[in-house]
Design a protein around this motif. Structure first.
Motif, PDB file in Angstrom:
ATOM      1  N   ILE A  13      -2.416  45.224  36.555  1.00 19.73           N
ATOM      2  CA  ILE A  13      -1.947  44.671  37.830  1.00 19.73           C
ATOM      3  C   ILE A  13      -2.925  45.150  38.877  1.00 19.73           C
ATOM      4  CG2 ILE A  13      -0.082  44.803  39.530  1.00 19.73           C
ATOM      5  CD1 ILE A  13       1.850  44.832  37.108  1.00 19.73           C
ATOM      6  N   SER A  28      -3.550  45.250  42.171  1.00 18.70           N
ATOM      7  CA  SER A  28      -3.437  46.103  43.359  1.00 18.70           C
ATOM      8  C   SER A  28      -3.144  47.555  42.945  1.00 18.70           C
ATOM      9  CB  SER A  28      -2.409  45.568  44.352  1.00 18.70           C
ATOM     10  OG  SER A  28      -1.209  45.343  43.721  1.00 18.70           O
ATOM     11  N   VAL A  87      -3.507  29.607  41.292  1.00 21.29           N
ATOM     12  CA  VAL A  87      -2.282  30.157  41.871  1.00 21.29           C
ATOM     13  C   VAL A  87      -1.539  30.906  40.765  1.00 21.29           C
ATOM     14  CG1 VAL A  87      -1.965  28.537  43.764  1.00 21.29           C
ATOM     15  CG2 VAL A  87      -1.121  27.935  41.497  1.00 21.29           C
ATOM     16  N   LYS A  88      -0.799  31.918  41.143  1.00 21.37           N
ATOM     17  CA  LYS A  88      -0.186  32.796  40.140  1.00 21.37           C
ATOM     18  C   LYS A  88       1.137  33.345  40.647  1.00 21.37           C
ATOM     19  CE  LYS A  88      -1.237  37.175  39.531  1.00 21.37           C
ATOM     20  NZ  LYS A  88      -1.749  38.486  39.116  1.00 21.37           N
ATOM     21  N   GLU A  89       2.074  33.501  39.735  1.00 25.04           N
ATOM     22  CA  GLU A  89       3.340  34.164  40.079  1.00 25.04           C
ATOM     23  C   GLU A  89       3.571  35.353  39.159  1.00 25.04           C
ATOM     24  OE1 GLU A  89       6.088  30.494  41.769  1.00 25.04           O
ATOM     25  OE2 GLU A  89       6.477  31.316  39.793  1.00 25.04           O
ATOM     26  N   PHE A 148       9.298  38.954  36.704  1.00 23.86           N
ATOM     27  CA  PHE A 148       9.792  40.223  36.153  1.00 23.86           C
ATOM     28  C   PHE A 148      10.936  40.001  35.163  1.00 23.86           C
ATOM     29  CE2 PHE A 148       7.549  43.741  38.106  1.00 23.86           C
ATOM     30  CZ  PHE A 148       6.735  43.040  38.969  1.00 23.86           C
ATOM     31  N   VAL A 163      11.096  36.271  40.211  1.00 17.61           N
ATOM     32  CA  VAL A 163       9.741  36.149  40.746  1.00 17.61           C
ATOM     33  C   VAL A 163       9.601  37.064  41.957  1.00 17.61           C
ATOM     34  CG1 VAL A 163       7.989  34.556  41.583  1.00 17.61           C
ATOM     35  CG2 VAL A 163       9.728  33.748  40.004  1.00 17.61           C
ATOM     36  N   LYS A 164       8.555  37.871  41.949  1.00 16.61           N
ATOM     37  CA  LYS A 164       8.402  38.832  43.055  1.00 16.61           C
ATOM     38  C   LYS A 164       7.135  38.620  43.887  1.00 16.61           C
ATOM     39  CE  LYS A 164      11.266  42.571  41.329  1.00 16.61           C
ATOM     40  NZ  LYS A 164      11.338  44.004  41.028  1.00 16.61           N
ATOM     41  N   GLU A 165       6.221  37.769  43.409  1.00 15.64           N
ATOM     42  CA  GLU A 165       5.035  37.541  44.237  1.00 15.64           C
ATOM     43  C   GLU A 165       4.378  36.227  43.860  1.00 15.64           C
ATOM     44  OE1 GLU A 165       2.454  40.850  45.918  1.00 15.64           O
ATOM     45  OE2 GLU A 165       1.169  40.071  44.322  1.00 15.64           O
ATOM     46  N   TYR A 166       3.800  35.579  44.850  1.00 13.46           N
ATOM     47  CA  TYR A 166       3.047  34.338  44.661  1.00 13.46           C
ATOM     48  C   TYR A 166       1.689  34.540  45.306  1.00 13.46           C
ATOM     49  CZ  TYR A 166       1.622  29.499  45.716  1.00 13.46           C
ATOM     50  OH  TYR A 166       0.935  28.327  45.850  1.00 13.46           O
ATOM     51  N   ALA A 167       0.637  34.345  44.532  1.00 18.19           N
ATOM     52  CA  ALA A 167      -0.705  34.613  45.041  1.00 18.19           C
ATOM     53  C   ALA A 167      -1.638  33.444  44.753  1.00 18.19           C
ATOM     54  CB  ALA A 167      -1.265  35.880  44.390  1.00 18.19           C
ATOM     55  N   ALA A 168      -2.711  33.369  45.495  1.00 16.92           N
ATOM     56  CA  ALA A 168      -3.746  32.358  45.253  1.00 16.92           C
ATOM     57  C   ALA A 168      -5.104  33.027  45.392  1.00 16.92           C
ATOM     58  CB  ALA A 168      -3.616  31.215  46.240  1.00 16.92           C
ATOM     59  N   LYS A 221       8.323  30.263  47.808  1.00 18.30           N
ATOM     60  CA  LYS A 221       7.376  31.147  47.115  1.00 18.30           C
ATOM     61  C   LYS A 221       6.816  32.189  48.090  1.00 18.30           C
ATOM     62  CE  LYS A 221       5.737  27.689  43.812  1.00 18.30           C
ATOM     63  NZ  LYS A 221       6.183  28.336  42.565  1.00 18.30           N
ATOM     64  N   GLN A 278       8.648  35.451  49.000  1.00 19.57           N
ATOM     65  CA  GLN A 278       8.602  36.637  48.133  1.00 19.57           C
ATOM     66  C   GLN A 278       7.476  37.595  48.515  1.00 19.57           C
ATOM     67  OE1 GLN A 278       7.933  34.081  44.978  1.00 19.57           O
ATOM     68  NE2 GLN A 278      10.085  33.651  44.569  1.00 19.57           N
ATOM     69  N   ASN A 279       6.554  37.139  49.335  1.00 19.35           N
ATOM     70  CA  ASN A 279       5.360  37.938  49.640  1.00 19.35           C
ATOM     71  C   ASN A 279       5.566  38.844  50.851  1.00 19.35           C
ATOM     72  OD1 ASN A 279       4.165  36.543  47.586  1.00 19.35           O
ATOM     73  ND2 ASN A 279       2.837  35.312  48.882  1.00 19.35           N
ATOM     74  N   LEU A 286      -2.667  32.823  52.174  1.00 21.17           N
ATOM     75  CA  LEU A 286      -2.916  33.727  51.050  1.00 21.17           C
ATOM     76  C   LEU A 286      -4.369  34.194  51.022  1.00 21.17           C
ATOM     77  CD1 LEU A 286      -0.848  31.612  48.524  1.00 21.17           C
ATOM     78  CD2 LEU A 286      -0.220  33.887  49.326  1.00 21.17           C
ATOM     79  N   CYS A 337      -7.124  32.713  50.346  1.00 16.84           N
ATOM     80  CA  CYS A 337      -7.918  32.348  49.174  1.00 16.84           C
ATOM     81  C   CYS A 337      -9.283  31.795  49.579  1.00 16.84           C
ATOM     82  CB  CYS A 337      -7.170  31.343  48.307  1.00 16.84           C
ATOM     83  SG  CYS A 337      -6.921  29.716  49.062  1.00 16.84           S
ATOM     84  N   PHE A 344      -0.799  42.121  49.082  1.00 24.96           N
ATOM     85  CA  PHE A 344      -0.344  41.931  47.694  1.00 24.96           C
ATOM     86  C   PHE A 344       0.129  43.257  47.102  1.00 24.96           C
ATOM     87  CE2 PHE A 344      -3.394  38.284  47.960  1.00 24.96           C
ATOM     88  CZ  PHE A 344      -2.440  37.290  47.814  1.00 24.96           C
ATOM     89  N   LYS A 345       1.354  43.235  46.568  1.00 19.15           N
ATOM     90  CA  LYS A 345       1.890  44.419  45.903  1.00 19.15           C
ATOM     91  C   LYS A 345       1.396  44.481  44.459  1.00 19.15           C
ATOM     92  CE  LYS A 345       6.427  44.701  46.140  1.00 19.15           C
ATOM     93  NZ  LYS A 345       7.736  44.189  46.574  1.00 19.15           N
ATOM     94  N   PHE A 346       1.144  43.297  43.908  1.00 16.11           N
ATOM     95  CA  PHE A 346       0.712  43.208  42.506  1.00 16.11           C
ATOM     96  C   PHE A 346      -0.703  42.620  42.412  1.00 16.11           C
ATOM     97  CE2 PHE A 346       5.334  42.635  42.777  1.00 16.11           C
ATOM     98  CZ  PHE A 346       5.717  43.817  42.186  1.00 16.11           C
TER      99      PHE A 346
END
Lengths: 435, 95
Positions: free
Chosen positions: A106, A108, A188-190, A193, A276-281, B9, B12-13, B64, B66, B92-94
């Motif tokens: 992970i 971070s 994009v990613k989720e 958990f 789901v705890k995070e959504y990233a791009a 979505k 959650q951030n 985000l 990007c 970002f936590k993860f």
């Protein structure tokens, strides 16, 4: 703000920046590292596979300390249609070795640890600080940086640009072009958990074993792209990416594609009941060898994603980043220990090291692949998955049709779709680009 | 499938929004370019939207970072892209 002069300033605390900072600091150089996030890793995104060998060359005993998720014992490649997948699957107990080869991580959490390691070697890390400008002297040699904090230029003999794929500084300073839309993928990613027992039973794992699924086919709607599912200890990373140039002409949204991927009948049961705890791009450099910019100049080197060092075919990015950061650091140390100036010519030692390493050898090997996949996207991502799925169903469904007729029907379908010349051409093109 | 709500979505951030100092700005235009218009679909955070007058607007709070819009729209002069000030933006936590 900072009066002292540094041997090196590293911009960014991702894989490449941390590798460079760690290597230089551990050789006694005075290193300042600047990171715009709240802490190292807070701006960084990766699907999350770590290749042990490249980190081992930097921190041999990393396994004892680093936040690792699962070591990988199995890899699944899935060719997908809307209702099926055909798999190539490799699992081996040999991957349950004392020093495993690959892990999920992970980012971070990993980057935070890696940065602390660099600090323990003496690197000074300042977070929440965005570098706004590279500063040059009258001859064009980079001599330091300006930040969004109060104070003037921070000076250094050399600046290591590890600012990532969307690096503004290098492009604004005219050291390289911004990446082209056909040379980057948007992913994009989720983070989903689940209890670790659930992950272990669903994915057929024991203890810290992990599985990776890489998926291609109709999930990218005819665009050059891939989906993935990676198992972590108590979470599953699920994501999907396509070339920005393909996305730009499409009617799909990235999050819409991700939702469709998640609800695919082969994927959905794996994620059932997750939180789901995070959504990233994130952008991924996909241009390969031909997209690599000038890597060194007077007073600077560029490393990692900022230098487009990513092997899209093998989905290796962070290990090229770590290796380029380490090699840049070793070159800088060499120049420094000879008491020579950080000129372009002296720093080209870094280029030489890269050429001799797997980084450039691998990227050279696949230099034609990005173009091929891009121009043949409809065939490779729509036509072939459908044909393969039909052939598999033909093969497996028993309905009284003589086998010879089933075989002929499968072959006919391939020929009808691509003609013999097309099939032959696709095979030759793929083989040639692979070599 | 029902239209995906990207807002759920983003919810959650973690973000630290630099109020009043958006890091991306759209230059004034009467008719958006194809690339700028494409961002209304392509932005993974749904930051770009078309207003009733047919112009494209941005709300960068959920960004985000990007850089997709920068790749498509910076060189043509459609937008101005900067990093948020140090410490601000998505956290970002993860990651």
């Amino acid at each position: 703000m900072i009066d002292e002069k540094f041997d090196a300033i590293v911009i960014g605390a991702g894989m490449a920046g941390n590798a460079a900072a760690y290597t230089m600091a551990s050789r006694g150089l005075k290193v300042l590292q600047l990171e715009r996030g709240e802490y190292p890793g807070s701006k960084n995104v990766q699907g999350g596979i770590l290749y042990a060998d490249m980190l081992e060359k930097i921190i041999p005993n990393f396994r004892e300390e680093a936040p690792l998720e699962r070591h990988l014992v199995e890899q699944r490649f899935w060719m997908m249609t809307d209702r099926s997948h055909t798999a190539l699957q490799y699992r081996s107990d040999d991957f349950n070795e004392e020093k495993p080869n690959r892990y999920t991580i992970i980012r971070s959490q990993f980057d935070r640890w890696f940065s602390r390691e660099a600090q323990s070697k003496g690197a000074i890390v300042i977070s929440e600080t965005t570098v706004t400008e590279l500063v040059s002297d009258a001859y064009g040699k980079v001599i330091g940086v300006l930040t969004d904090r109060r104070g003037g230029t921070i000076f250094a003999d050399v600046v290591v640009i590890a600012e990532g794929v969307n690096g503004l500084l290098g492009t604004r300073a005219g050291l390289r072009e911004a990446p082209k839309a056909e040379h980057v993928a948007l992913a994009v990613k989720e983070m989903h958990f689940l209890p670790r027992e659930t992950i272990e039973s669903r994915f057929n794992l024991v203890g810290d074993e992990g599985v990776v699924i890489e998926a291609a086919g109709t999930i990218s709607k005819g665009m050059t792209g891939m989906g993935f599912v990676y198992t972590n200890k108590e979470s599953v990373s699920v994501g999907l990416g396509c070339l920005v140039s393909d996305f730009a002409g499409a009617s799909e949204t990235p999050y819409g594609l991700l939702e469709a991927f998640k609800s695919h009948p082969s994927i959905k049961p794996l994620l059932e009941g997750s939180e789901v705890k995070e959504y990233a791009a994130h952008l991924i450099p996909e241009g390969g060898y031909k997209a690599i910019p000038e890597l060194v100049g007077d007073g600077w080197v560029v490393v990692g994603d900022a230098a487009q060092l990513n092997n899209a075919i093998h989905r290796e990015g962070s290990n090229l980043a770590m290796t380029s950061g380490r090699l840049a650091a070793e070159a800088i140390f060499q120049v420094k220990s000879r008491r020579e100036p950080m000129t372009k010519q002296n720093l080209s030692l870094y280029k030489k090291y890269l050429e001799e390493s797997f980084v450039m050898k691998d990227l050279k090997k696949y230099k034609d692949m990005p173009e091929l996949l891009h121009t043949q996207a409809k065939n490779y991502f729509l036509a072939y998955p459908a044909l393969l799925s039909n052939a598999m169903e033909n093969y497996l469904r028993v309905d009284g049709t003589p086998k010879i007729e089933k075989e002929k029907a499968s072959v006919r379908a391939f020929v009808k779709e691509r003609k013999w010349t097309g099939l032959f051409g696709d095979a030759v093109r793929l083989a040639r680009a692979w070599r | 499938m029902a239209a995906t709500r990207v807002e759920e979505k983003l919810y959650q951030n973690r973000y630290l929004v630099d109020a009043g100092r958006p890091h991306i700005k759209i230059n004034a235009h009467t008719k958006p370019s194809d690339n700028l218009l494409a961002m209304t679909k392509l932005c993974p955070a749904g930051c770009y939207a078309e207003n009733s007058a047919g112009q494209v607007e941005i709300t960068a709070d959920g960004c985000l970072e990007c850089g997709t819009c920068r790749i498509l729209c910076e060189s043509s002069g459609d937008i101005v892209w900067n990093y948020p000030r140090g410490g601000y933006g998505v956290l970002f936590k993860f990651g």
